[in-house]
Design an enzyme around this catalytic site. Structure first.
Site, short mmCIF file in Angstrom:
data_model
loop_
_atom_site.label_atom_id
_atom_site.label_comp_id
_atom_site.label_asym_id
_atom_site.label_seq_id
_atom_site.Cartn_x
_atom_site.Cartn_y
_atom_site.Cartn_z
N LYS A 1 0.51 -1.01 0.21
CA LYS A 1 -0.08 -0.51 -0.18
C LYS A 1 0.93 1.59 0.21
O LYS A 1 0.61 2.31 -0.61
CB LYS A 1 -1.08 -0.22 1.33
CG LYS A 1 -0.16 0.19 2.46
CD LYS A 1 -1.01 0.34 3.49
CE LYS A 1 -0.58 0.58 4.83
NZ LYS A 1 -1.11 -0.46 6.15
N ARG B 1 -6.99 1.78 16.89
CA ARG B 1 -7.00 1.79 15.98
C ARG B 1 -7.91 0.83 15.65
O ARG B 1 -8.36 0.31 16.44
CB ARG B 1 -6.13 1.74 14.80
CG ARG B 1 -6.59 2.38 13.37
CD ARG B 1 -4.94 2.04 12.01
NE ARG B 1 -5.03 0.66 12.08
CZ ARG B 1 -3.79 1.26 10.91
NH1 ARG B 1 -3.77 1.78 10.31
NH2 ARG B 1 -3.40 -0.20 11.00
C1 LIG Z 1 0.15 -0.33 6.73
C2 LIG Z 1 -0.20 -1.42 7.33
C3 LIG Z 1 0.59 -2.63 7.57
C4 LIG Z 1 2.02 -2.42 7.64
O1 LIG Z 1 2.18 -0.78 7.96
P1 LIG Z 1 4.74 -0.76 7.83
O2 LIG Z 1 4.63 0.70 8.85
O3 LIG Z 1 4.70 0.02 6.48
O4 LIG Z 1 5.22 -1.68 7.67
C5 LIG Z 1 0.82 -3.56 8.43
N1 LIG Z 1 0.00 -4.10 8.56
C6 LIG Z 1 -1.48 -3.12 8.65
C7 LIG Z 1 -2.87 -4.00 9.42
C8 LIG Z 1 -1.20 -1.62 8.42
O5 LIG Z 1 -1.94 -1.62 8.22
#
Ligand SMILES: *Cc1c(COP(=O)(O)O)cnc(C)c1O
Length: 361
Positions: free
Chosen positions: A37, A131
């Site tokens: 993402k 969250r």
């Molecule tokens: C965005 C996200 C990640 C990855 O986060 P990074 O900081 O890019 O490694 C992992 N788990 C969830 C639930 C996320 O929303």
């Protein structure tokens, strides 16, 4: 179509970063979900993760996972709690999703039945970052029992947590042990071991580096720590010199170079975004105007300019002003200036239709 602004994505460097993190995690018995993402789900980035053999490819958007169906070997993971309105897509496109609502689980089960599939789920436990995730231990145990015993088209793969996102909570050994303890209570109740205990994202990587990851944590979902490998160095002080911090390079064209005052001339009201800025008067200085702006990267302060002696002065929607008075290079109209990205600018730049994306390998 113009050539600039362009974003160069070096897939060789990306793959090297994936290998480094994957090998370190493997040594600690932890598998990796490659999270795409951060680069707005670039297909090529997903391919690189797949070719390096990560265990899953994940995104917060089904739309980013859909083009990967049938194109990658790795199972696809939906890492944002599904909207009720998208459960049919989640079941159709992905193999496994993170969840925290009984109602959504029931809807996923119904949909999986319809599509004649078994959809895997990881239940999220909120350990204080506030969250997503079940807050109470009783609730996540109850949901686990429901999935295990009553929702026959779902398979309970395990549990997970997310830290360091909203509440900025550090994934300490202690926090992650809390997750393991919840997992073991669930295992007691369902009478079998869970396949996955997913201990977070990039911010959990220090537990790998320091070799103090709780034994039972066997999965991490990593995006930033592979794509940019910046935060663990800049924010946490870890030596990341064996990783490339420049997988992404932004290149922008100079459209004007002039000597101008540094303080606006006239009555100061508000700028293009309705802010009332202050300006330091440094006299007349040479500045270059670039054809890129806030609509592309949103946060001027997060841009990292790679040009000796030059610095960013400000920006508006489609323009960026760079002070080149003391630049080592004689910068002219038509020249190209280069920037490194951080997480925020990467997210916006990769998502901007104005930017030409160039993949090299
Ligand atoms: C965005 C996200 C990640 C990855 O986060 P990074 O900081 O890019 O490694 C992992 N788990 C969830 C639930 C996320 O929303």
């Amino acid at each position: 179509m113009s050539k600039y602004p362009e974003l160069i994505i070096d897939l060789k460097k990306l793959k090297s970063n994936i290998r480094q993190v994957k090998n370190k995690c493997m040594e600690e018995g932890v598998e990796i979900v490659g999270i795409i993402k951060g680069s707005s789900g670039f297909f090529e980035v997903a391919k690189a993760f797949d070719e390096e053999g990560v265990s899953y490819i994940g995104s917060s958007r089904v739309e980013q996972l859909e083009p990967l169906v049938g194109k990658v070997k790795a199972p696809l993971m939906m890492i944002r709690i599904p909207m009720l309105s998208e459960v049919s897509d989640v079941v159709r496109v992905t193999d496994i999703s993170l969840n925290s609502e009984i109602e959504v689980l029931k809807a996923l089960n119904e949909e999986a039945k319809k599509q004649d599939k078994v959809h895997k789920v990881i239940l999220m436990k909120d350990l204080g970052d506030l969250r997503e995730g079940f807050w109470s231990e009783d609730d996540i145990i109850e949901a686990s029992l429901l999935v295990e015993n009553d929702l026959s088209n779902l398979y309970l793969s395990g549990i997970g947590t997310n830290l360091g996102c909203y509440g900025a909570i550090t994934p300490t050994e202690e926090k992650l042990n809390e997750l393991v303890s919840v997992a073991e209570k669930i295992e007691d109740k369902i009478g079998r071991k869970l396949d996955i205990i997913s201990g977070g994202a990039t911010t959990s990587l220090p537990r790998i580096f320091e070799k103090n990851m709780p034994e039972r944590i066997n999965n991490l979902r990593v995006g930033e720590g592979i794509l940019l490998a910046k935060d663990l160095k800049d924010l946490w002080g870890y030596d990341m010199s064996y990783m490339y911090q420049d997988v992404f390079k932004l290149r922008c064209e100079v459209i004007e170079v002039k000597n101008k005052p540094t303080h606006p001339v006239g009555e100061i009201f508000v700028d293009a975004f309705g802010n009332k800025p202050t300006y330091e008067d440094r006299g007349i200085r040479r500045r270059a105007l670039l054809a890129i702006g806030k609509v592309d990267y949103a946060f001027t302060d997060d841009l990292i300019l790679n040009e000796d002696g030059a610095f960013i002065v400000g920006s508006s929607s489609d323009h960026t002003i760079v002070d080149v008075e003391d630049a080592k290079r004689d910068i002219k109209v038509g020249d190209v200036l280069e920037f490194d990205l951080c997480y925020s600018t990467m997210v916006y730049i990769t998502n901007s239709p104005n930017i030409k994306k160039v993949f090299i390998d």
